[in-house]
Scaffold this active site. Sequence first.
Site, PDB file in Angstrom:
ATOM      1  CD  GLU A  82      13.767 -26.155  23.583  1.00 11.60           C
ATOM      2  OE1 GLU A  82      14.226 -27.657  23.572  1.00 11.60           O
ATOM      3  OE2 GLU A  82      14.748 -25.354  23.814  1.00 11.60           O
ATOM      4  CG  HIS A  85      17.197 -29.029  20.149  1.00 12.51           C
ATOM      5  ND1 HIS A  85      18.614 -29.060  19.675  1.00 12.51           N
ATOM      6  CD2 HIS A  85      16.966 -27.946  20.877  1.00 12.51           C
ATOM      7  CE1 HIS A  85      19.059 -28.077  20.159  1.00 12.51           C
ATOM      8  NE2 HIS A  85      18.322 -27.146  20.795  1.00 12.51           N
ATOM      9  CD  GLU A 159      21.089 -24.895  21.187  1.00 10.20           C
ATOM     10  OE1 GLU A 159      20.246 -24.078  21.154  1.00 10.20           O
ATOM     11  OE2 GLU A 159      20.980 -26.100  21.809  1.00 10.20           O
ATOM     12  CG  ASP A 163      18.625 -20.725  16.724  1.00 15.51           C
ATOM     13  OD1 ASP A 163      17.834 -21.191  17.562  1.00 15.51           O
ATOM     14  OD2 ASP A 163      19.608 -20.067  16.954  1.00 15.51           O
TER      15      ASP A 163
END
Length: 215
Positions: A82, A85, A159, A163
């Site tokens: 998170e 992001h 995503e 990661d």
Amino acid sequence: MIVPIFNKQVPLQDGSLRTKIEAYAKTVGFELHNIFIIDGSKRSTKANAYFSGFGKEKRITLYDTLLNDLEEEEIVGVLAHEVGHYKKKHIIANVAASIFTTGLTLWLLSLFIGNPLLSEALGVSTPSFHIGLIVFGILYSPVSAVTGLLMNILSRKFEYQADDFAKNTYNAEALISSLKKLSKTSLSNLTPHKAYVFVHYSHPTLLERFNNLRR
């Protein structure tokens, strides 16, 4: 302001988990003051975590189901994703994309509303706002499919980047282990068709994420 209307949020108590989260946040230069637990279990068994806010109002919120299902290292791995992001500015990019698609939708709506030719196509001699909405709903469907496809492609790219951030700044195996448990509780399809994934999935499949994390 909105979340407390529907869910109860309480600060994460001092302990090993909070210490690990704060230590990780410090190593990646992520200023963090607020860590909350939300009672997501009252509506769903899905385990999740999310990041919200800007500046000093940044906060990380953990679902109570996440704390029940995952080990502490796995939870920090999820949070590292998170934070990725945020560090990669995905939040700003998603807001900009949403503003663009909303503007495109409203512009197209302005073309359809009150157009006499489109009203006549449905057998209505006098153009009206209601007929314009019906025509818009019919004609916008293919446009919506294209914009949705592009947003899913962008989301899957983000995503992978998040990661990679978690892998490089924390622990890839901790994130992999957490993804396995989360996919089990959410009953994810482990072998979806590639074409269906390309059109409908906002996240890469579990196997694709594993291969990327271990690459």
